[in-house]
Design a protein around this motif. Structure first.
Motif, PDB file in Angstrom:
ATOM      1  N   UNK A 122       0.850  -1.194   0.000  1.00 12.48           N
ATOM      2  CA  UNK A 122       0.000   0.000   0.000  1.00 12.48           C
ATOM      3  C   UNK A 122       0.878   1.235   0.000  1.00 12.48           C
ATOM      4  N   UNK A 123       0.417   2.247  -0.716  1.00 13.52           N
ATOM      5  CA  UNK A 123       1.106   3.538  -0.694  1.00 13.52           C
ATOM      6  C   UNK A 123       0.067   4.634  -0.899  1.00 13.52           C
ATOM      7  N   UNK A 124       0.450   5.836  -0.589  1.00  9.61           N
ATOM      8  CA  UNK A 124      -0.424   6.992  -0.758  1.00  9.61           C
ATOM      9  C   UNK A 124      -0.213   7.569  -2.151  1.00  9.61           C
ATOM     10  N   UNK A 125      -1.305   7.887  -2.816  1.00  9.49           N
ATOM     11  CA  UNK A 125      -1.219   8.408  -4.176  1.00  9.49           C
ATOM     12  C   UNK A 125      -0.585   9.795  -4.186  1.00  9.49           C
ATOM     13  N   UNK A 126      -0.038  10.126  -5.348  1.00  7.06           N
ATOM     14  CA  UNK A 126       0.541  11.457  -5.577  1.00  7.06           C
ATOM     15  C   UNK A 126      -0.342  12.194  -6.570  1.00  7.06           C
ATOM     16  N   UNK A 127      -0.315  13.491  -6.509  1.00  2.00           N
ATOM     17  CA  UNK A 127      -1.040  14.299  -7.484  1.00  2.00           C
ATOM     18  C   UNK A 127      -0.236  14.272  -8.783  1.00  2.00           C
ATOM     19  N   UNK A 128      -0.848  13.810  -9.874  1.00  2.00           N
ATOM     20  CA  UNK A 128      -0.107  13.578 -11.114  1.00  2.00           C
ATOM     21  C   UNK A 128      -0.436  14.562 -12.235  1.00  2.00           C
ATOM     22  N   UNK A 129      -1.277  15.523 -11.974  1.00  2.03           N
ATOM     23  CA  UNK A 129      -1.625  16.494 -13.015  1.00  2.03           C
ATOM     24  C   UNK A 129      -0.651  17.670 -12.979  1.00  2.03           C
ATOM     25  N   UNK A 130      -0.537  18.404 -14.088  1.00  2.00           N
ATOM     26  CA  UNK A 130       0.338  19.592 -14.067  1.00  2.00           C
ATOM     27  C   UNK A 130      -0.174  20.629 -13.066  1.00  2.00           C
ATOM     28  N   UNK A 131       0.759  21.358 -12.483  1.00  2.00           N
ATOM     29  CA  UNK A 131       0.400  22.424 -11.552  1.00  2.00           C
ATOM     30  C   UNK A 131       0.123  21.900 -10.164  1.00  2.00           C
ATOM     31  N   UNK A 132      -0.202  22.811  -9.265  1.00  2.00           N
ATOM     32  CA  UNK A 132      -0.481  22.410  -7.875  1.00  2.00           C
ATOM     33  C   UNK A 132      -1.845  21.726  -7.781  1.00  2.00           C
ATOM     34  N   UNK A 133      -2.019  20.870  -6.793  1.00  2.00           N
ATOM     35  CA  UNK A 133      -3.314  20.200  -6.631  1.00  2.00           C
ATOM     36  C   UNK A 133      -4.389  21.185  -6.168  1.00  2.00           C
ATOM     37  N   UNK A 135      -7.461  22.599  -3.910  1.00  2.00           N
ATOM     38  CA  UNK A 135      -7.587  22.592  -2.446  1.00  2.00           C
ATOM     39  C   UNK A 135      -8.365  21.394  -1.932  1.00  2.00           C
ATOM     40  N   UNK A 136      -9.323  20.886  -2.723  1.00  2.00           N
ATOM     41  CA  UNK A 136     -10.148  19.766  -2.254  1.00  2.00           C
ATOM     42  C   UNK A 136      -9.540  18.395  -2.593  1.00  2.00           C
ATOM     43  N   UNK A 137      -8.361  18.373  -3.205  1.00  2.00           N
ATOM     44  CA  UNK A 137      -7.725  17.096  -3.549  1.00  2.00           C
ATOM     45  C   UNK A 137      -7.189  16.416  -2.300  1.00  2.00           C
ATOM     46  N   UNK A 138      -7.494  15.132  -2.182  1.00  2.00           N
ATOM     47  CA  UNK A 138      -7.011  14.343  -1.055  1.00  2.00           C
ATOM     48  C   UNK A 138      -6.336  13.086  -1.614  1.00  2.00           C
ATOM     49  N   UNK A 139      -5.170  12.721  -1.088  1.00  2.00           N
ATOM     50  CA  UNK A 139      -4.514  11.497  -1.555  1.00  2.00           C
ATOM     51  C   UNK A 139      -5.325  10.265  -1.173  1.00  2.00           C
TER      52      UNK A 139
END
Length: 151
Positions: A122-133, A135-139
């Motif tokens: 198990x691992x925690x996901x990373x934000x993979x889109x360009x730019x900063x995530x 505010x409502x994005x949660x891993x």
């Protein structure tokens, strides 16, 4: 007569040597590593910004080998392949922490055996889109199943 005795001695010596097992490994893996011997592939890739990657892990009686493939713009290429020093440590909660020390890198797989031929990590996901995530994005927690494809 002497030639027959010499031939018999050679044959007996050869037969005796054939029954001698190979010497034990110089630095064998510990008992916590034994269930993980074999060649393993994950059910899904590592995903990052702009690329996806796959690792194939081969664990032998003395060491491990790791091959990492990366897909960049739909082109698969081998990025690295290296032998690794492997240590395994069983924890009280049923995990076995596999630590692969490569010549230039180190990665850790906290593994939970699910059968003789599979384990999960198990691992925690990373934000993979360009730019900063946003505010409502949660891993999320990503569970990967590793399957033994060879012993």
């Amino acid at each position: 007569m002497r030639s027959k005795l010499a031939l018999a001695a050679v044959l007996l010596t050869g037969a005796a040597l054939a029954d001698i097992p190979p010497p034990p490994p110089d630095d064998p893996l510990g008992p916590d590593c034994q269930p993980f011997l074999g060649v393993w592939t994950p059910s899904g890739p590592d995903v990052s910004r702009g690329w996806t990657g796959w690792r194939v892990v081969a664990i032998g009686s003395e060491k491990a080998s790791v091959i990492k493939y990366v897909n960049l713009q739909d082109v698969n290429m081998q990025v690295e392949g290296d032998d690794a020093r492997l240590t395994c440590e069983a924890t009280a909660d049923g995990l076995t922490v596999l630590t692969f020390a490569l010549s230039h890198d180190k990665f850790i797989l906290p593994a939970r055996l699910t059968s003789e031929t599979t384990f999960t990590t198990e691992k925690t996901s990373s934000y993979t889109q360009p730019g900063p995530p946003p505010e409502d994005w949660k891993p999320e927690t990503i569970t990967t199943t590793w399957t033994r494809i060879a012993r």
